[in-house]
Design a protein around this motif. Structure first.
Motif, mmCIF file in Angstrom:
data_model
loop_
_atom_site.group_PDB
_atom_site.id
_atom_site.type_symbol
_atom_site.label_atom_id
_atom_site.label_comp_id
_atom_site.label_asym_id
_atom_site.label_seq_id
_atom_site.Cartn_x
_atom_site.Cartn_y
_atom_site.Cartn_z
ATOM 1 N N SER A 1 6.210 -17.380 -32.098
ATOM 2 C CA SER A 1 5.424 -16.974 -33.253
ATOM 3 C C SER A 1 4.864 -18.245 -33.882
ATOM 4 C CB SER A 1 6.293 -16.209 -34.258
ATOM 5 O OG SER A 1 5.474 -15.561 -35.200
ATOM 6 N N PHE A 2 4.027 -18.072 -34.892
ATOM 7 C CA PHE A 2 3.538 -19.226 -35.641
ATOM 8 C C PHE A 2 3.708 -18.960 -37.118
ATOM 9 C CE2 PHE A 2 1.815 -19.903 -31.520
ATOM 10 C CZ PHE A 2 1.825 -21.287 -31.381
ATOM 11 N N GLY B 1 1.271 -22.833 -39.713
ATOM 12 C CA GLY B 1 0.631 -23.080 -38.426
ATOM 13 C C GLY B 1 1.537 -23.747 -37.406
ATOM 14 N N ARG B 2 2.806 -24.008 -37.776
ATOM 15 C CA ARG B 2 3.715 -24.633 -36.806
ATOM 16 C C ARG B 2 4.337 -23.559 -35.922
ATOM 17 N NH1 ARG B 2 7.853 -28.518 -39.455
ATOM 18 N NH2 ARG B 2 8.532 -26.586 -40.435
ATOM 19 N N CYS B 3 4.612 -23.944 -34.697
ATOM 20 C CA CYS B 3 5.128 -22.949 -33.775
ATOM 21 C C CYS B 3 6.586 -22.640 -34.065
ATOM 22 C CB CYS B 3 4.922 -23.425 -32.333
ATOM 23 S SG CYS B 3 6.411 -23.615 -31.382
ATOM 24 N N ILE B 4 6.960 -21.384 -33.854
ATOM 25 C CA ILE B 4 8.363 -20.985 -33.965
ATOM 26 C C ILE B 4 8.822 -20.663 -32.563
ATOM 27 C CG2 ILE B 4 10.003 -19.320 -34.871
ATOM 28 C CD1 ILE B 4 8.013 -18.752 -37.119
ATOM 29 N N SER B 5 9.694 -21.475 -32.014
ATOM 30 C CA SER B 5 10.212 -21.090 -30.716
ATOM 31 C C SER B 5 11.727 -20.954 -30.762
ATOM 32 C CB SER B 5 9.729 -22.054 -29.636
ATOM 33 O OG SER B 5 10.605 -23.093 -29.458
ATOM 34 N N TYR C 1 12.388 -12.457 -29.935
ATOM 35 C CA TYR C 1 11.852 -13.132 -31.113
ATOM 36 C C TYR C 1 11.854 -14.642 -30.892
ATOM 37 C CZ TYR C 1 13.218 -8.796 -33.658
ATOM 38 O OH TYR C 1 13.395 -7.498 -34.082
ATOM 39 N N ILE C 2 12.815 -15.119 -30.103
ATOM 40 C CA ILE C 2 13.025 -16.565 -30.014
ATOM 41 C C ILE C 2 13.280 -17.020 -28.576
ATOM 42 C CG2 ILE C 2 13.950 -16.916 -32.344
ATOM 43 C CD1 ILE C 2 16.777 -16.727 -31.032
#
Lengths: 404, 249
Positions: free
Chosen positions: A44-45, A49-53, A100-101
């Protein structure tokens, strides 16, 4: 306190760590849930604007240290929480199953002692790996000052292990993080570097530096990065624009985080790692900071205009890499294609070259893109600055780095 | 028989067989379409009787390399207009340039093949991250996607390895196809041939979704807020199926 409240507190305390990547691991998994993707996957972002991994959380935001810049410092009067190992596992497994992750990023404030904290991290991650058979990506923070034995145990469980340098010079560290010792951090890095293998920290280590909390120049920051890459073979150095979370006479008062500067440092970091530049090529004592108006590579090219324009059909791979607007991929594409046909300006565009920047620095089959009289520093500089300004709104401050 | 619109039976292998037949017999197609194509008045439709022989795959890989072959396959999965013709021209040039064909970037068909296959892979990669499963009452994980290209098989391949001990179903909403994984392999079923209840969620589902939304909102740094940047990396078309984005729609 319910789980939702805890998660809110412990994600909020972890969010200032810039590291988000989930790439570079080749760990094999057998049975269980999950695997790692070598290229890394963003799930997700966030609103910035930073990526969520990764599920980025702290084990606890209680801390016995009092680092001036840190939200979780001892002297701050904030809500504190502690996860139990079981809770961390539950959230991770439930999030991972639902895609989600990509995995877990686990750090912690220091409670009781570095060893005690590190043991808590090991207990949690070991539960996740052994009881829940979690095969996804795990990035853990090593706690500075913990024993080597614990460093060894933790490294065998995770994909990436890291310790944050935080401040590029010893003076900065003494000033703002009096409880932290540079020695502890470099000890961790050295140990991980020597022992790194397919089984031990397979995705390598990274670190982070805060930008703009102390007075260091870009030259000092990049110098530190270059040393870290050389000495410890770090996979990444992350730069994190300082955000005023605390008031302290030792801290600068910034209206907004220095994002443009952070962007320039990332660009220069790329030049070091993939474009065969040295710090001294880009900065020196007379010019210790990057030009905010022009990116480091174009800035370098303008100062070395005598080496340009370069002929696309002839110049070497290394020369191609020095041309603004040409990246590693497009340089390779040019090399592989030019044996088969004459490359035109139009073809370059198709290969992913950013022509609006590159065109000032190249010739295609002997031809400059306009009258050769315009090949002058003032003209090019003016246009490049203009181009960056107009695209400033389009270009994002925070770059996401897909490849490692 | 020149200048006709040739019809293949919708499978990738049959398309390749047809194209090889055309090349060998020096037939230049005006168009190549699948059986769903409704021809217009000017079309000269030709249906050839050509065998579907998967040997062709090995043949292409041997002569043009597996990278070229994979690129062709991705073009086939795409929703690009005239993708069959692009594949025809690429294979035609492939006969001449062999495994070096993709280096000829000045050829239109090469440019298109590279761009389209990159676009397809990009979409697959996005869905590996952005796809969201819900746990149904019976513990089956269920997700819906709406990809532009026909990538359900590639997405399934990824989740087969990742969630190997789970039962899951992924639905391509646009194409009305389900991919069902039974802990051993995945297979495809038309939506109309398989009915199941997707509204009854497992007991703790809402609670976990709440946790995720809380995490999502918390992890963004207010001082760095950047909607445009978020939109660049995560275009709005994906938001519909991402629970953390529902409230922003």
């Amino acid at each position: 306190m319910n789980l939702k409240e805890k998660l809110k507190i412990l994600a909020d305390s972890a969010k200032y760590d810039a590291s988000c990547s989930s790439s570079g691991s080749t760990r094999k998994t057998r049975g269980g849930l999950g695997n790692v993707a070598f290229s890394g996957i963003c799930h997700s972002f966030a609103s910035d604007g930073r990526c969520i991994s990764l599920l980025k959380i702290l084990m606890t935001n209680c801390c016995i240290f009092d680092c001036k810049y840190c939200l979780n410092r001892k002297s701050n009067n904030i809500k504190r929480a502690v996860f139990t190992p079981e809770e961390v596992c539950q959230i991770t497994m439930n999030f991972y199953r639902r895609n989600y992750i990509e995995g877990l990023f686990l750090s912690s404030g220091i409670i009781k002692s570095p060893d005690y904290t590190m043991e808590l991290l090991i207990k949690t991650i070991s539960l996740l790996r052994k009881k829940y058979h979690f095969g996804g990506y795990i990035h853990a923070k090593a706690i500075p000052g913990a024993s080597e034995k614990l460093l060894k145990d933790l490294g065998l469980l995770v994909d990436r292990l890291s310790a944050n340098v935080e401040l590029p010079t010893l003076n900065g560290l003494k000033l703002l993080a009096p409880n932290k010792s540079e020695n502890h951090v470099s000890k961790i890095m050295q140990y991980v570097n020597i022992n790194q293998s397919k089984k031990y920290v397979p995705a390598g280590q990274s670190t982070q530096m805060i930008i703009g909390a102390t007075k260091e120049s870009d030259l000092e920051i990049m110098g530190k990065s270059a040393n870290l890459y050389n000495d410890y073979k770090l996979k990444r150095v992350f730069y994190s624009a300082y955000i005023s979370v605390n008031k302290d006479s030792l801290l600068p008062v910034l209206e907004s985080p220095p994002l443009k500067r952070e962007n320039r440092l990332y660009q220069a970091d790329w030049l070091l790692r993939f474009y065969h530049f040295k710090v001294n090529d880009l900065l020196d004592v007379k010019n210790p900071n990057f030009n905010i108006l022009i990116d480091p590579k174009a800035d370098w090219a303008l100062l070395h205009l005598n080496e340009f324009p370069k002929e696309i059909s002839k110049c070497s791979y290394y020369d191609l890499l020095k041309i603004p607007g040409i990246g590693v991929k497009s340089a390779k594409r040019i090399l592989s294609s030019r044996r088969f046909f004459k490359i035109s300006f139009d073809d370059l565009k198709k290969m992913g070259v950013v022509l609006k920047r590159a065109k000032y620095f190249i010739t295609c089959n002997g031809k400059y893109f306009m009258n050769h009289d315009y090949f002058q520093k003032e003209f090019i500089e003016k246009n490049l600055v203009l181009e960056e300004k107009t695209s400033l709104n389009k270009v994002h401050e925070q770059l996401r780095f897909f490849n490692e | 028989m020149n200048n006709g619109c040739f019809i293949y039976n919708d499978t990738f292998v049959h398309l390749l067989n047809l194209i090889y037949y055309l090349i060998q017999n020096h037939l230049k197609p005006e168009n190549i379409k699948n059986t769903l194509y409704s021809p217009n008045l000017l079309d000269h439709v030709i249906v050839l009787k050509i065998e579907e022989d998967s040997e062709i795959i090995a043949k292409i890989i041997t002569s043009m390399g597996s990278f070229t072959f994979r690129s062709i396959y991705y073009v086939f999965l795409s929703s690009a207009d005239n993708k069959e013709l692009i594949i025809y021209y690429l294979l035609l040039n492939g006969v001449k340039y062999k495994e070096k064909v993709l280096y000829h970037r000045n050829l239109k068909c090469v440019e298109k093949t590279i761009n389209i296959s990159r676009y397809v892979l990009h979409e697959v990669h996005k869905y590996k991250g952005f796809l969201r499963f819900k746990e149904l009452e019976n513990h089956i994980l269920y997700a819906e996607i709406e990809p532009e290209n026909d990538i359900l098989s590639m997405v399934s391949h990824h989740f087969q390895r990742r969630l190997k001990n789970e039962y899951w179903i992924i639905k391509d909403v646009k194409r009305k196809i389900l991919s069902i994984y039974d802990k051993k392999k995945y297979f495809f079923v038309l939506e109309e041939n398989f009915s199941f209840e997707t509204t009854k969620l497992s007991q703790k589902e809402i609670e976990i979704e709440e946790l995720w939304k809380t995490f999502y909102k918390t992890i963004g740094i207010l001082e760095r807020k950047n909607d445009r940047c978020r939109m660049n990396f995560m275009p709005k078309k994906y938001w519909k199926y991402m629970l953390e984005m529902e409230e922003f729609l």
